[in-house]
Design a protein around this motif. Structure first.
Motif, mmCIF file in Angstrom:
data_model
loop_
_atom_site.group_PDB
_atom_site.id
_atom_site.type_symbol
_atom_site.label_atom_id
_atom_site.label_comp_id
_atom_site.label_asym_id
_atom_site.label_seq_id
_atom_site.Cartn_x
_atom_site.Cartn_y
_atom_site.Cartn_z
ATOM 1 N N LEU A 46 -41.986 63.042 -3.291
ATOM 2 C CA LEU A 46 -42.408 61.745 -2.756
ATOM 3 C C LEU A 46 -41.248 60.738 -2.855
ATOM 4 C CD1 LEU A 46 -45.100 60.751 -1.571
ATOM 5 C CD2 LEU A 46 -45.640 59.810 -3.812
ATOM 6 N N GLY A 47 -40.535 60.807 -3.963
ATOM 7 C CA GLY A 47 -39.359 59.949 -4.159
ATOM 8 C C GLY A 47 -38.307 60.232 -3.106
ATOM 9 N N GLN A 48 -38.145 61.510 -2.765
ATOM 10 C CA GLN A 48 -37.152 61.886 -1.735
ATOM 11 C C GLN A 48 -37.582 61.355 -0.368
ATOM 12 O OE1 GLN A 48 -37.235 66.085 -2.437
ATOM 13 N NE2 GLN A 48 -35.332 66.074 -3.639
ATOM 14 N N ALA A 49 -38.887 61.420 -0.088
ATOM 15 C CA ALA A 49 -39.394 60.922 1.209
ATOM 16 C C ALA A 49 -39.155 59.413 1.296
ATOM 17 C CB ALA A 49 -40.877 61.243 1.353
ATOM 18 N N PHE A 50 -39.368 58.701 0.186
ATOM 19 C CA PHE A 50 -39.112 57.256 0.151
ATOM 20 C C PHE A 50 -37.622 56.987 0.409
ATOM 21 C CE2 PHE A 50 -37.490 53.745 -2.459
ATOM 22 C CZ PHE A 50 -38.158 52.685 -1.866
ATOM 23 N N ALA A 51 -36.770 57.727 -0.302
ATOM 24 C CA ALA A 51 -35.317 57.534 -0.172
ATOM 25 C C ALA A 51 -34.863 57.817 1.261
ATOM 26 C CB ALA A 51 -34.584 58.445 -1.149
ATOM 27 N N ARG A 52 -35.496 58.817 1.897
ATOM 28 C CA ARG A 52 -35.142 59.168 3.275
ATOM 29 C C ARG A 52 -35.497 58.018 4.213
ATOM 30 N NH1 ARG A 52 -37.637 64.449 3.674
ATOM 31 N NH2 ARG A 52 -36.315 64.799 1.863
ATOM 32 N N ASP A 53 -36.650 57.397 3.978
ATOM 33 C CA ASP A 53 -37.059 56.250 4.799
ATOM 34 C C ASP A 53 -36.044 55.113 4.670
ATOM 35 O OD1 ASP A 53 -39.324 57.638 5.379
ATOM 36 O OD2 ASP A 53 -40.727 56.117 4.671
ATOM 37 N N ILE A 54 -35.639 54.827 3.443
ATOM 38 C CA ILE A 54 -34.692 53.724 3.207
ATOM 39 C C ILE A 54 -33.354 54.045 3.889
ATOM 40 C CG2 ILE A 54 -33.418 52.441 1.414
ATOM 41 C CD1 ILE A 54 -36.444 51.789 1.529
ATOM 42 N N ALA A 55 -32.912 55.295 3.737
ATOM 43 C CA ALA A 55 -31.642 55.704 4.359
ATOM 44 C C ALA A 55 -31.742 55.598 5.886
ATOM 45 C CB ALA A 55 -31.294 57.128 3.932
ATOM 46 N N LEU A 56 -32.881 56.029 6.425
ATOM 47 C CA LEU A 56 -33.061 55.981 7.880
ATOM 48 C C LEU A 56 -33.059 54.553 8.404
ATOM 49 C CD1 LEU A 56 -34.728 58.806 9.462
ATOM 50 C CD2 LEU A 56 -35.111 56.655 10.642
ATOM 51 N N LEU A 57 -33.663 53.648 7.638
ATOM 52 C CA LEU A 57 -33.649 52.234 8.050
ATOM 53 C C LEU A 57 -32.206 51.752 8.131
ATOM 54 C CD1 LEU A 57 -36.529 50.487 6.046
ATOM 55 C CD2 LEU A 57 -36.514 51.183 8.447
ATOM 56 N N LYS A 58 -31.433 52.086 7.075
ATOM 57 C CA LYS A 58 -30.032 51.649 7.039
ATOM 58 C C LYS A 58 -29.268 52.220 8.231
ATOM 59 C CE LYS A 58 -26.739 49.453 5.029
ATOM 60 N NZ LYS A 58 -26.845 48.008 4.777
ATOM 61 N N GLN A 59 -29.506 53.510 8.501
ATOM 62 C CA GLN A 59 -28.804 54.175 9.605
ATOM 63 C C GLN A 59 -29.235 53.600 10.966
ATOM 64 O OE1 GLN A 59 -29.931 58.108 8.401
ATOM 65 N NE2 GLN A 59 -28.569 58.001 6.632
ATOM 66 N N SER A 60 -30.419 52.949 10.984
ATOM 67 C CA SER A 60 -30.896 52.347 12.237
ATOM 68 C C SER A 60 -30.419 50.912 12.395
ATOM 69 C CB SER A 60 -32.423 52.336 12.285
ATOM 70 O OG SER A 60 -32.932 53.558 11.914
ATOM 71 N N GLY A 61 -29.610 50.422 11.458
ATOM 72 C CA GLY A 61 -29.070 49.071 11.584
ATOM 73 C C GLY A 61 -29.863 48.000 10.858
ATOM 74 N N VAL A 62 -30.912 48.414 10.121
ATOM 75 C CA VAL A 62 -31.704 47.468 9.325
ATOM 76 C C VAL A 62 -30.973 47.245 7.999
ATOM 77 C CG1 VAL A 62 -33.978 47.108 8.242
ATOM 78 C CG2 VAL A 62 -33.819 48.390 10.366
ATOM 79 N N ASN A 63 -31.228 46.100 7.355
ATOM 80 C CA ASN A 63 -30.634 45.829 6.048
ATOM 81 C C ASN A 63 -31.737 45.947 4.980
ATOM 82 O OD1 ASN A 63 -28.996 44.850 3.955
ATOM 83 N ND2 ASN A 63 -29.511 42.713 4.426
ATOM 84 N N PRO A 64 -31.969 47.172 4.459
ATOM 85 C CA PRO A 64 -33.052 47.309 3.479
ATOM 86 C C PRO A 64 -32.593 46.940 2.063
ATOM 87 C CG PRO A 64 -32.165 49.470 4.022
ATOM 88 C CD PRO A 64 -31.328 48.461 4.740
ATOM 89 N N ILE A 65 -33.484 46.285 1.339
ATOM 90 C CA ILE A 65 -33.212 45.963 -0.067
ATOM 91 C C ILE A 65 -34.403 46.461 -0.874
ATOM 92 C CG2 ILE A 65 -32.977 44.060 -1.722
ATOM 93 C CD1 ILE A 65 -31.427 42.593 0.435
ATOM 94 N N VAL A 66 -34.133 47.275 -1.882
ATOM 95 C CA VAL A 66 -35.222 47.825 -2.692
ATOM 96 C C VAL A 66 -35.327 47.026 -3.988
ATOM 97 C CG1 VAL A 66 -36.076 49.868 -3.919
ATOM 98 C CG2 VAL A 66 -34.841 50.143 -1.747
#
Ligand SMILES: Nc1ncnc2c1ncn2[C@@H]1O[C@H](COP(=O)(O)OP(=O)(O)O)[C@@H](O)[C@H]1O
Ligand SMILES: CC(=O)N[C@@H](CCC(=O)OP(=O)(O)O)C(=O)O
Length: 299
Positions: A46-66
């Protein structure tokens, strides 16, 4: 996007991506603060799925902050050390010994594990707390609760529980420019030299407010705010939310979460959502689908 992003046929993926594209474009260069609650942190997968979402946001040009929590994990460590956890108004009563353990668990083990998971997805995450780069300064929390039976207001003494009073965005702006993903633990110094334990929801709200974030997402272990019969409330106005706190429908850890949502909206954050972090890829489903997920709090 009508299907889970986990669907693995090439055709489905292409369709899912095509549907998600307009949403991705809408969030380009926008700041999205994601509060990752301790109850939402399940197993490694589940942690990996969360991390993948955050990485994907970044790769899509979003600025995610956890911004992450870790209440249950702190409780476990305290129990191992023979210290009982006590909460008042959803906040941990924190003495001098407890605040050291809180910092160790939050800014130490949990923070570094999240950083590791995001980095494993090919991104550059950096683990911080309020102390780093003079990001956040706190003051002793001055919290009151209303006794539902007598209706009398009572001031709580929670020890080293703090409220963020100053947020300096210099470091976060720098990291955004250098393509790094900040992962922040809710611990901050006071101008009085003390270290304060801050509720992670409150901390995330302060960061989102200071950055004028487009979205603030709270990942927890329930589908959103539930009514008395356990049904999900899809949309909640500020005044309805206040009523639900007053009449006891919203209790425990949901109180600081909803209070933070209200404050964040009042500070100008565009959209605030409480959703289930235990549903895989809930961050993507919320941001990149028509219907979103969870409870949207509106003005
Ligand atoms: N009306 C409500 N709707 C949903 N959850 C509620 C409500 N009232 C209290 N809760 C509790 O709030 C919890 C979420 O807050 P909390 O435990 O602090 O989560 P987190 O660790 O994710 O911040 C839920 O698991 C639930 O037990
Ligand atoms: C003051 C206070 O209550 N601090 C919280 C900080 C962690 C937190 O908020 O974690 P979750 O998001 O997982 O609940 C605590 O000590 O538990």
């Amino acid at each position: 996007m009508s299907q889970s992003p986990d669907s693995d046929t090439g055709e489905t993926r292409a369709r899912v991506l095509a549907e998600a594209l307009p949403f991705m474009q809408a969030y380009e260069n926008k700041t999205v603060v994601v509060k990752y609650g301790g109850h939402a942190m399940g197993d490694t997968e589940l942690g990996q799925a969360f991390a993948r979402d955050i990485a994907l946001l970044k790769q899509s040009g979003v600025n995610p902050i956890v911004v992450h929590g870790g209440g249950p994990q702190i409780g476990k460590m305290l129990a191992q050390m023979g210290i009982e956890s006590r909460f008042e108004g959803g906040l941990r009563v924190t003495d001098e010994e407890t605040v050291k353990i809180v910092e160790m668990v939050l800014a130490g083990s949990i923070n570094k594990e999240i950083v590791r998971l995001i980095n494993a997805e090919g991104e550059w995450a950096i683990g911080l707390c309020g102390k780093d780069g003079n990001m956040v300064f706190a003051e002793k929390a001055n919290k009151t609760v209303v006794d539902p039976d007598s209706n009398i207001e009572r001031v709580l003494d929670l020890g080293f529980v703090g409220e963020p009073v100053e947020v300096d965005r210099t470091l976060l702006d720098l990291l955004a420019r250098s393509e790094m993903i900040p992962v922040i633990a809710p611990v901050a110094p006071g101008r009085d030299g003390a270290t304060y334990n801050i509720n992670a929801d409150t901390f995330a709200g302060a960061i989102a407010g200071a950055l004028e974030a487009s979205r603030l997402l709270f990942l927890t272990d329930v589908p959103g705010v539930l009514d008395k019969s356990g049904e999900l409330i899809k949309e909640l106005s500020v005044s309805e939310a206040k009523n639900l706190i007053r009449n006891g429908t919203i209790s425990g850890g949901m109180i600081p979460k909803v209070e933070t949502c209200i404050e964040a909206i009042e500070r100008g954050v565009e959209g605030v959502v409480i959703l289930n972090g235990k549903t895989r890829h809930s961050v993507l489903l919320e941001l990149l689908t028509e219907h979103g997920a969870g409870t949207l709090i509106v003005r």
